[in-house]
Design a protein around this motif. Structure first.
Motif, PDB file in Angstrom:
ATOM      1  N   THR A  72       6.853  28.739  23.691  1.00  0.00           N
ATOM      2  CA  THR A  72       7.868  27.807  24.190  1.00  0.00           C
ATOM      3  C   THR A  72       7.356  26.372  24.156  1.00  0.00           C
ATOM      4  O   THR A  72       8.048  25.458  23.691  1.00  0.00           O
ATOM      5  CB  THR A  72       8.256  28.183  25.623  1.00  0.00           C
ATOM      6  N   LEU A  73       6.144  26.175  24.618  1.00  0.00           N
ATOM      7  CA  LEU A  73       5.585  24.820  24.656  1.00  0.00           C
ATOM      8  C   LEU A  73       5.432  24.251  23.256  1.00  0.00           C
ATOM      9  O   LEU A  73       5.663  23.058  23.028  1.00  0.00           O
ATOM     10  CB  LEU A  73       4.228  24.836  25.372  1.00  0.00           C
ATOM     11  N   SER A  74       5.045  25.093  22.309  1.00  0.00           N
ATOM     12  CA  SER A  74       4.870  24.571  20.956  1.00  0.00           C
ATOM     13  C   SER A  74       6.216  24.094  20.398  1.00  0.00           C
ATOM     14  O   SER A  74       6.274  23.106  19.669  1.00  0.00           O
ATOM     15  CB  SER A  74       4.245  25.629  20.054  1.00  0.00           C
ATOM     16  N   GLY A  75       7.278  24.795  20.772  1.00  0.00           N
ATOM     17  CA  GLY A  75       8.611  24.345  20.367  1.00  0.00           C
ATOM     18  C   GLY A  75       8.961  23.011  20.998  1.00  0.00           C
ATOM     19  O   GLY A  75       9.473  22.109  20.324  1.00  0.00           O
ATOM     20  N   LEU A  76       8.671  22.870  22.270  1.00  0.00           N
ATOM     21  CA  LEU A  76       8.969  21.616  22.969  1.00  0.00           C
ATOM     22  C   LEU A  76       8.150  20.462  22.393  1.00  0.00           C
ATOM     23  O   LEU A  76       8.651  19.345  22.237  1.00  0.00           O
ATOM     24  CB  LEU A  76       8.676  21.773  24.466  1.00  0.00           C
TER      25      LEU A  76
END
Lengths: 148, 148
Positions: A72-76
């Motif tokens: 999720t963080l990598s997407g953000l």
DNA sequence: ACTATATAGTTCTACGTCGAACTTAATCAA
DNA sequence: TTGATTAAGTTCGACGTAGAACTATATAGT
């Protein structure tokens, strides 16, 4: 002759599962391609509780495995909505910061969703929320402590 | 300085999402390898509302896309918990029937889960359920009709 | 009857999710 | 200080989920 069915908690959890599905679908319909509910949830979390948190703290807040949060963080980060900086207090760790774009996207999404939920909001009476929300928090806490 | 946060429905849905996750995890921890919540949900549905339904009816009951249900049903059939028979009234369609093994598995699972939830059930007061469950049903209905 | 359209179910594909194993750093023990 | 253990985060692999396209049947319009 009580074929005593499952206790009411089953009905509750069943209903909760379906609502979760529906609300996720509703949310993702209002959101750019590939942006998914956890993206928004994390941004919202950081706005409300403050950024500069570690991924692990965030993962725990959402009862989510840390490897899922990595994704999720990598997407953000790829969308420029957060920044990951090293944690000066622990070189294994990182700190997550919101960018201006991240705050803006979060605000816009809330606007859009609030508009989308306009028909629903009036149906929800404050009195109901006063009972339901604490109940849900209690239920969550119980489920959480139940997993040893 | 009213950074007036999102309306309470966001908190509700947020809490609901996490509970859904937790309860699914709790359920799947008590269940044989590869058996997943929708499997149990479908069995439960058929027991409670009667079998001999079509896949599409079931999919709609769970607000689930029909192709997802296909996958779930094939899992149930592979384990011998349901039988798919042709629908005499519509050659496109099928009817889903429970097997004895399916009923037995459903009952066993409820037993096991009820035991698992023993610590939680007493914390839930009937008065709360009387408010929360109808509220959730209303919320679900609103979300459902909201998607045009 | 004939054609067009809608419906039931499946298949294909992409992707979010999560357990397990791994890397690196911190902590603890002696 | 050294060695062992725990913790933070990532990578890998498996799988449930769902949109899109497809097949087969049913229904509606003419």
């Amino acid at each position: 002759m009580p074929e005593h069915g499952p206790p009411p908690i089953f009905d509750l959890l069943n209903e909760i599962g379906i609502i979760s599905q529906l609300s996720r679908a509703a949310m993702e319909a209002r959101t750019p391609e590939g942006v998914v509910l956890p993206h928004f949830s994390v941004l919202n979390h950081l706005v409300r509780l403050g950024d500069g948190r570690t991924p692990l703290q965030i993962a725990r807040a959402f009862q989510m495995p840390k490897n899922s949060l990595t994704h999720t963080l990598s997407g953000l980060e790829a969308r420029g909505w957060i920044e990951m900086r090293p944690n000066p207090e622990d070189k294994r760790s990182k700190l997550v910061f919101l960018t201006d774009a991240g705050r803006a996207f979060r605000d816009d999404t809330i606007q859009s969703l609030a508009q989308d939920f306009q028909a629903i909001v009036p149906e929800i009476e404050p009195g109901e929320v006063e009972v339901v929300l604490p109940f849900l928090k209690k239920l969550r806490a119980l489920l959480d402590q139940r997993r040893d």
